[in-house]
Write a protein that holds these residues in place. Structure first.
Motif, mmCIF file in Angstrom:
data_model
loop_
_atom_site.group_PDB
_atom_site.id
_atom_site.type_symbol
_atom_site.label_atom_id
_atom_site.label_comp_id
_atom_site.label_asym_id
_atom_site.label_seq_id
_atom_site.Cartn_x
_atom_site.Cartn_y
_atom_site.Cartn_z
ATOM 1 N N ILE A 163 13.023 -43.859 16.664
ATOM 2 C CA ILE A 163 12.681 -43.737 15.242
ATOM 3 C C ILE A 163 11.409 -42.922 15.031
ATOM 4 O O ILE A 163 11.251 -42.273 13.995
ATOM 5 N N SER A 164 10.512 -42.912 16.009
ATOM 6 C CA SER A 164 9.241 -42.189 15.857
ATOM 7 C C SER A 164 9.445 -40.741 15.446
ATOM 8 O O SER A 164 8.666 -40.193 14.664
ATOM 9 N N ALA A 165 10.467 -40.099 15.976
ATOM 10 C CA ALA A 165 10.730 -38.696 15.641
ATOM 11 C C ALA A 165 11.100 -38.523 14.171
ATOM 12 O O ALA A 165 10.953 -37.433 13.617
ATOM 13 N N LEU A 166 11.579 -39.579 13.541
ATOM 14 C CA LEU A 166 12.011 -39.499 12.142
ATOM 15 C C LEU A 166 10.894 -39.821 11.159
ATOM 16 O O LEU A 166 11.097 -39.767 9.950
ATOM 17 N N ARG A 167 9.726 -40.144 11.676
ATOM 18 C CA ARG A 167 8.585 -40.397 10.791
ATOM 19 C C ARG A 167 8.072 -39.061 10.285
ATOM 20 O O ARG A 167 7.898 -38.118 11.048
ATOM 21 N N HIS A 168 7.827 -38.979 9.003
ATOM 22 C CA HIS A 168 7.289 -37.761 8.405
ATOM 23 C C HIS A 168 5.817 -37.640 8.794
ATOM 24 O O HIS A 168 5.071 -38.625 8.737
ATOM 25 N N ALA A 169 5.394 -36.453 9.183
ATOM 26 C CA ALA A 169 4.028 -36.243 9.675
ATOM 27 C C ALA A 169 2.966 -36.549 8.627
ATOM 28 O O ALA A 169 1.857 -36.958 8.975
ATOM 29 N N GLY A 212 6.873 -33.220 15.694
ATOM 30 C CA GLY A 212 5.855 -32.362 16.278
ATOM 31 C C GLY A 212 4.919 -33.074 17.231
ATOM 32 O O GLY A 212 4.195 -32.437 17.995
ATOM 33 N N LYS A 213 4.914 -34.397 17.234
ATOM 34 C CA LYS A 213 3.979 -35.169 18.050
ATOM 35 C C LYS A 213 4.609 -35.829 19.275
ATOM 36 O O LYS A 213 3.901 -36.362 20.114
ATOM 37 N N ILE A 214 5.937 -35.805 19.364
ATOM 38 C CA ILE A 214 6.549 -36.472 20.511
ATOM 39 C C ILE A 214 6.391 -35.620 21.777
ATOM 40 O O ILE A 214 6.253 -34.406 21.710
ATOM 41 N N LYS A 215 6.407 -36.280 22.930
ATOM 42 C CA LYS A 215 6.099 -35.639 24.209
ATOM 43 C C LYS A 215 7.293 -35.700 25.150
ATOM 44 O O LYS A 215 8.218 -36.483 24.945
ATOM 45 N N LEU A 216 7.225 -34.910 26.203
ATOM 46 C CA LEU A 216 8.249 -34.940 27.242
ATOM 47 C C LEU A 216 8.248 -36.290 27.957
ATOM 48 O O LEU A 216 7.200 -36.924 28.092
ATOM 49 N N SER A 217 9.401 -36.695 28.449
ATOM 50 C CA SER A 217 9.489 -37.956 29.193
ATOM 51 C C SER A 217 8.863 -37.824 30.573
ATOM 52 O O SER A 217 8.358 -38.791 31.130
ATOM 53 N N GLN A 218 8.890 -36.628 31.130
ATOM 54 C CA GLN A 218 8.310 -36.370 32.441
ATOM 55 C C GLN A 218 7.596 -35.029 32.398
ATOM 56 O O GLN A 218 7.879 -34.189 31.555
ATOM 57 N N LYS A 219 6.689 -34.835 33.285
ATOM 58 C CA LYS A 219 5.962 -33.563 33.413
ATOM 59 C C LYS A 219 5.214 -33.187 32.141
ATOM 60 O O LYS A 219 5.096 -32.018 31.801
ATOM 61 N N HIS A 220 4.712 -34.187 31.450
ATOM 62 C CA HIS A 220 3.949 -33.933 30.230
ATOM 63 C C HIS A 220 2.602 -33.287 30.561
ATOM 64 O O HIS A 220 2.151 -32.382 29.859
#
Length: 182
Positions: A65-71, A94-102
């Protein structure tokens, strides 16, 4: 003996008719992850399925759900726990990160630039493509309640609905494809 075989044949025909009825040209995806790479994969599958003529339903739950939050949208009246979840979790695509190799943001930045260079739509562009193709997004009300998210802080999307798991199950049981993206 013949009556028993006729009864079994009749039951098999009913089961086959039931299977045919439930096997619609539809894909149902559960998006559990809030990681950038997994969200990209989910929207890539959703847009590909929709572009090929399939009906698509995406059910966002927990971290997804975090990706669906408006910035920029905010919600008032939150209790302390809800505010803490709001601070801890990314706010928007725009704020979510990669699961690996961030790698403290370097990996996430690199994948975004690589996608741009290779002309792969960004996650936000995939969302807009999904919307134009009629992909329906369902947001889990239970997860929203647990995490303290409110409707007024979610993105604007023409085909967005808030529901419980029973609504998604009703959609998924008639789908050719069911995927769980975690």
């Amino acid at each position: 003996m013949v009556q028993k075989l006729e009864k079994e044949l009749s039951e098999l025909k009913e089961q086959l008719a039931s299977l045919k009825k439930g096997n619609q040209n539809k894909a149902a995806l559960i998006i559990f992850s809030g990681d950038l790479d997994k969200q990209i994969a989910a929207f890539n599958i959703a847009t590909g399925a929709a572009a090929s003529g399939m009906e698509v339903v995406m059910f966002f739950t927990f971290w997804g759900i975090s990706a669906l939050r408006h910035a920029k949208k905010k919600a008032s009246g939150k209790d302390l726990i809800s505010r803490v979840f709001g601070w801890m979790l990314p706010k928007g695509m725009g704020k979510i990160k990669l699961s690996q190799k961030h790698f403290a943001g370097v990996g996430t930045h690199m994948i975004k630039r690589l996608m741009e260079k290779k002309r792969v739509p960004s996650l936000y562009e995939m969302l807009k493509i999904s919307e134009s193709l009629g992909v329906r997004i369902y947001v889990c009300q239970m997860s929203m309640g647990l995490m303290g998210f409110q409707r007024e802080e979610m993105i604007d999307y023409d085909h967005l609905k808030y529901c419980g798991v029973a609504t998604f199950i009703a959609e998924a049981k008639d789908s050719q494809i069911q995927l769980f993206i975690s």
